[in-house]
Design a protein around this motif. Structure first.
Motif, PDB file in Angstrom:
ATOM      1  N   GLY A   1       7.119   3.835  -8.420  1.00  0.00           N
ATOM      2  CA  GLY A   1       5.865   3.103  -8.669  1.00  0.00           C
ATOM      3  C   GLY A   1       5.610   1.960  -7.705  1.00  0.00           C
ATOM      4  O   GLY A   1       4.879   1.176  -8.218  1.00  0.00           O
TER       5      GLY A   1
ATOM      6  N   PHE B   1       0.859   2.784  -4.693  1.00  0.00           N
ATOM      7  CA  PHE B   1      -0.149   3.242  -5.517  1.00  0.00           C
ATOM      8  C   PHE B   1      -1.355   3.292  -4.969  1.00  0.00           C
ATOM      9  O   PHE B   1      -1.557   2.670  -3.991  1.00  0.00           O
ATOM     10  CB  PHE B   1       0.086   2.442  -6.699  1.00  0.00           C
ATOM     11  CG  PHE B   1      -0.083   1.006  -6.478  1.00  0.00           C
ATOM     12  CD1 PHE B   1       0.995   0.165  -6.199  1.00  0.00           C
ATOM     13  CD2 PHE B   1      -1.546   0.331  -6.309  1.00  0.00           C
ATOM     14  CE1 PHE B   1       0.890  -1.090  -5.876  1.00  0.00           C
ATOM     15  CE2 PHE B   1      -1.517  -1.065  -5.937  1.00  0.00           C
ATOM     16  CZ  PHE B   1      -0.465  -1.642  -5.808  1.00  0.00           C
ATOM     17  N   THR B   2      -2.296   3.889  -5.889  1.00  0.00           N
ATOM     18  CA  THR B   2      -3.811   4.063  -5.226  1.00  0.00           C
ATOM     19  C   THR B   2      -4.337   2.819  -6.087  1.00  0.00           C
ATOM     20  O   THR B   2      -4.597   3.158  -7.136  1.00  0.00           O
ATOM     21  CB  THR B   2      -4.585   5.341  -5.422  1.00  0.00           C
ATOM     22  OG1 THR B   2      -3.668   6.137  -4.782  1.00  0.00           O
ATOM     23  CG2 THR B   2      -5.914   5.353  -4.883  1.00  0.00           C
ATOM     24  N   SER B   3      -4.810   1.976  -5.468  1.00  0.00           N
ATOM     25  CA  SER B   3      -5.709   0.788  -6.236  1.00  0.00           C
ATOM     26  C   SER B   3      -7.083   1.165  -6.689  1.00  0.00           C
ATOM     27  O   SER B   3      -7.490   2.265  -6.146  1.00  0.00           O
ATOM     28  CB  SER B   3      -5.619  -0.346  -5.603  1.00  0.00           C
ATOM     29  OG  SER B   3      -6.621  -0.440  -4.633  1.00  0.00           O
TER      30      SER B   3
ATOM     31  N   LEU C   1      -1.820   0.787  -1.376  1.00  0.00           N
ATOM     32  CA  LEU C   1      -1.062  -0.478  -1.189  1.00  0.00           C
ATOM     33  C   LEU C   1       0.554  -0.253  -1.547  1.00  0.00           C
ATOM     34  O   LEU C   1       1.040   0.495  -2.303  1.00  0.00           O
ATOM     35  CB  LEU C   1      -1.543  -1.521  -2.135  1.00  0.00           C
ATOM     36  CG  LEU C   1      -2.817  -1.895  -1.597  1.00  0.00           C
ATOM     37  CD1 LEU C   1      -3.511  -2.891  -2.740  1.00  0.00           C
ATOM     38  CD2 LEU C   1      -2.946  -2.400  -0.396  1.00  0.00           C
TER      39      LEU C   1
ATOM     40  N   PHE D   1       2.218  -3.796 -15.794  1.00  0.00           N
ATOM     41  CA  PHE D   1       2.799  -2.368 -15.304  1.00  0.00           C
ATOM     42  C   PHE D   1       1.921  -1.682 -16.077  1.00  0.00           C
ATOM     43  O   PHE D   1       1.890  -1.634 -17.406  1.00  0.00           O
ATOM     44  CB  PHE D   1       4.419  -2.172 -15.417  1.00  0.00           C
ATOM     45  CG  PHE D   1       4.655  -0.926 -14.825  1.00  0.00           C
ATOM     46  CD1 PHE D   1       5.198  -0.801 -13.448  1.00  0.00           C
ATOM     47  CD2 PHE D   1       4.454   0.485 -15.470  1.00  0.00           C
ATOM     48  CE1 PHE D   1       5.560   0.388 -12.720  1.00  0.00           C
ATOM     49  CE2 PHE D   1       4.729   1.383 -14.751  1.00  0.00           C
ATOM     50  CZ  PHE D   1       5.399   1.468 -13.578  1.00  0.00           C
TER      51      PHE D   1
ATOM     52  N   SER E   1       0.656   3.803 -13.356  1.00  0.00           N
ATOM     53  CA  SER E   1       2.103   3.582 -13.270  1.00  0.00           C
ATOM     54  C   SER E   1       2.590   2.608 -11.978  1.00  0.00           C
ATOM     55  O   SER E   1       3.258   3.198 -11.120  1.00  0.00           O
ATOM     56  CB  SER E   1       2.898   4.949 -13.149  1.00  0.00           C
ATOM     57  OG  SER E   1       2.320   5.877 -14.014  1.00  0.00           O
ATOM     58  N   TYR E   2       1.938   1.524 -12.121  1.00  0.00           N
ATOM     59  CA  TYR E   2       2.534   0.520 -11.084  1.00  0.00           C
ATOM     60  C   TYR E   2       2.180  -0.890 -11.690  1.00  0.00           C
ATOM     61  O   TYR E   2       1.312  -0.958 -12.547  1.00  0.00           O
ATOM     62  CB  TYR E   2       1.834   0.887  -9.846  1.00  0.00           C
ATOM     63  CG  TYR E   2       0.294   0.744  -9.627  1.00  0.00           C
ATOM     64  CD1 TYR E   2      -0.438   1.856  -9.981  1.00  0.00           C
ATOM     65  CD2 TYR E   2      -0.233  -0.320  -9.472  1.00  0.00           C
ATOM     66  CE1 TYR E   2      -1.912   1.968  -9.963  1.00  0.00           C
ATOM     67  CE2 TYR E   2      -1.834  -0.304  -9.531  1.00  0.00           C
ATOM     68  CZ  TYR E   2      -2.707   0.814  -9.845  1.00  0.00           C
ATOM     69  OH  TYR E   2      -3.919   0.801  -9.958  1.00  0.00           O
TER      70      TYR E   2
ATOM     71  N   ILE F   1      -1.527  -5.871  -6.592  1.00  0.00           N
ATOM     72  CA  ILE F   1      -2.730  -5.674  -6.002  1.00  0.00           C
ATOM     73  C   ILE F   1      -3.213  -7.252  -5.419  1.00  0.00           C
ATOM     74  O   ILE F   1      -3.664  -7.553  -4.233  1.00  0.00           O
ATOM     75  CB  ILE F   1      -3.791  -5.263  -6.555  1.00  0.00           C
ATOM     76  CG1 ILE F   1      -3.585  -3.695  -7.085  1.00  0.00           C
ATOM     77  CG2 ILE F   1      -5.122  -5.234  -6.042  1.00  0.00           C
ATOM     78  CD1 ILE F   1      -4.453  -2.943  -8.095  1.00  0.00           C
TER      79      ILE F   1
END
Lengths: 272, 178
Positions: free
Chosen positions: A159, A162-164, A170, B35, B40-41, B46
């Motif tokens: 993970g 990922f697509t924000s 990112l 998380f 799943s991150y 960000i």
């Protein structure tokens, strides 16, 4: 010096454990790279807003819609974008977050592609190693395609990519284990393993600049307007008008079903 | 008195509780904060990305302190060129509103190399609508100047036609060369 067996073993063990901790938690090298930058909170630095409405409102991550368009009929292969990109991120030599390819097509429909040093040094010399009956020559800037169905995100086992919610792919370099699955998965070869941090790295469309209301560095420096970036929530933006208009826009490797949000204008069929 | 069988059952239940509780604790420790907020991150990644420092300014940030260059640059055909492309990054020059180091200024042959990065006719891929190109040394021969001339001896680097237009005005030779 008097030291008994018990003390000696204690000291050796604690030394070994603390030493091995350094191996487990390596010194943070990412911080050093970005030390020398313009601080966003700095009132003295005047950075005019280039994407309207970003600074005025609270950034709602679920309501953003950005687009990137590359107009290859305007690209002159100067390599400004590549230079700016390298400087913005201190990209290690031999790796490229963005690059410019030169395509040459001849009358026998042979296609010759080259990209010396990713276009960082520009294109100073014509190619002499190919037959001279070229009919179409052009430059193609390449960067992350920000796929809606991103293969790199799908394959990441931890993970770390990922697509924000605002549509950017990112990297979380804290979680990346450097397995390089994403590098193999990317059909556009947009990713590389940073030799210093040993983590995967990629073009982010300058997410940190966009969030501050600035254009991506490559768009900022492009002298001909070949790279265009903007918000689709803003009906006056150039990208909105182009996407709304009748012009032909294509994406790279459409057949792979990655659904890129990077569009090309004036693209030839031969470009992959 | 508790029977032998009950003791075993209690022991089994206890060990299950201990193991499950321990497992949950370890899981809570290993999964980073934030998380799973959006997927799943780690959602905090960000914000971390957004907080990275900016190294390139805009042309306007350069013009704040360089009004003389700004005036010439904005009037010429080179107004779309980024200052930072030729002169290096804003962050290497200014920090906290104060000048920290000088940026390089290109000289002599370096200038010609830089000009030909865009203006070289030999690279056929350049659209004439977008850019005027010249072939070297043909251009020097056509203009009847020495072959050792660098571009900036006739062309102002910020506004390439500045001196040429001024000279035409003085001499009265207004006809345009193709």
């Amino acid at each position: 010096m008097k030291i008994d067996k018990r003390d000696f073993i204690k000291k050796v063990l604690s030394g070994a454990i603390s030493g091995s901790l350094f191996l487990v938690f390596p010194l943070d090298t990412t911080g050093i790279e970005f030390q020398n930058g313009i601080s966003p909170s700095d009132a003295n630095v005047k950075l005019p807003e280039e994407i309207p409405e970003i600074r005025a409102r609270q950034y709602d991550i679920h309501k953003q819609n950005f687009a990137f368009i590359v107009d290859i009929t305007r690209c002159i292969g100067c390599g400004s974008c590549c230079v700016a990109d390298k400087r913005e991120y201190n990209v290690p030599d031999g790796n490229y977050r963005t690059w410019v390819e030169r395509y040459i097509k001849d009358f026998d429909d042979q296609v010759y592609v080259d990209c010396p040093n990713g276009g960082l040094d520009g294109y100073q010399k014509p190619r002499t190693d190919i037959p001279l009956n070229a009919r179409d020559t052009f430059f193609v800037p390449k960067l992350c395609n920000m796929c809606r169905e991103a293969p790199c995100v799908q394959v990441c086992p931890v993970g770390a990519t990922f697509t924000s919610p605002d549509g950017f792919i990112l990297m979380d370099s804290d979680r990346c284990v450097g397995c390089a699955y994403c590098i193999q998965a990317c059909p556009y070869s947009a990713r590389f393993l940073n030799p210093i941090t040993k983590t995967a790295e990629k073009c982010t469309w300058c997410y940190h600049r966009v969030r501050k209301g600035l254009l991506p560095a490559c768009v900022e420096v492009c002298p001909t307007g070949a790279r265009k970036f903007g918000s689709l929530n803003d009906e006056n933006s150039e990208v909105y008008k182009i996407l709304k208009g009748p012009g032909v826009l294509t994406v790279l490797k459409q057949s792979m079903g990655t659904l890129p949000t990077l569009y090309y204008m004036g693209q030839r069929l031969e470009v992959v | 008195m508790i029977s032998k069988h009950s003791v075993r059952i209690i022991l089994v239940v206890l060990s299950v509780v201990v193991m499950a509780g321990g497992g949950l604790l370890v899981k809570a420790q290993l999964i980073p904060k934030s998380f799973g907020l959006y997927g799943s991150y780690r959602a905090d990644a960000i914000e971390e990305e957004a907080q990275k420092v900016v190294r390139h300014g805009t042309n306007k940030s350069c013009f704040e302190c360089h009004p003389y260059e700004a005036k010439i640059h904005l009037q010429g055909d080179h107004k779309t060129i980024s200052c930072e492309f030729c002169h290096s990054t804003y962050a290497d020059h200014v920090s906290n509103g104060k000048r920290t180091a000088a940026l390089p200024v290109k000289k002599g042959e370096e200038i010609t190399t830089l000009c030909l990065r865009c203006h070289n006719t030999e690279i056929k891929a350049r659209s004439t609508i977008v850019i005027k190109t010249v072939g070297m040394p043909d251009h020097l021969k056509q203009q009847n100047v020495k072959l050792t001339h660098t571009c900036n001896q006739c062309h102002h680097v910020h506004a390439p036609l500045k001196y040429i237009n001024e000279a035409k005005k003085i001499t009265g030779l207004m006809e345009e060369k193709p």
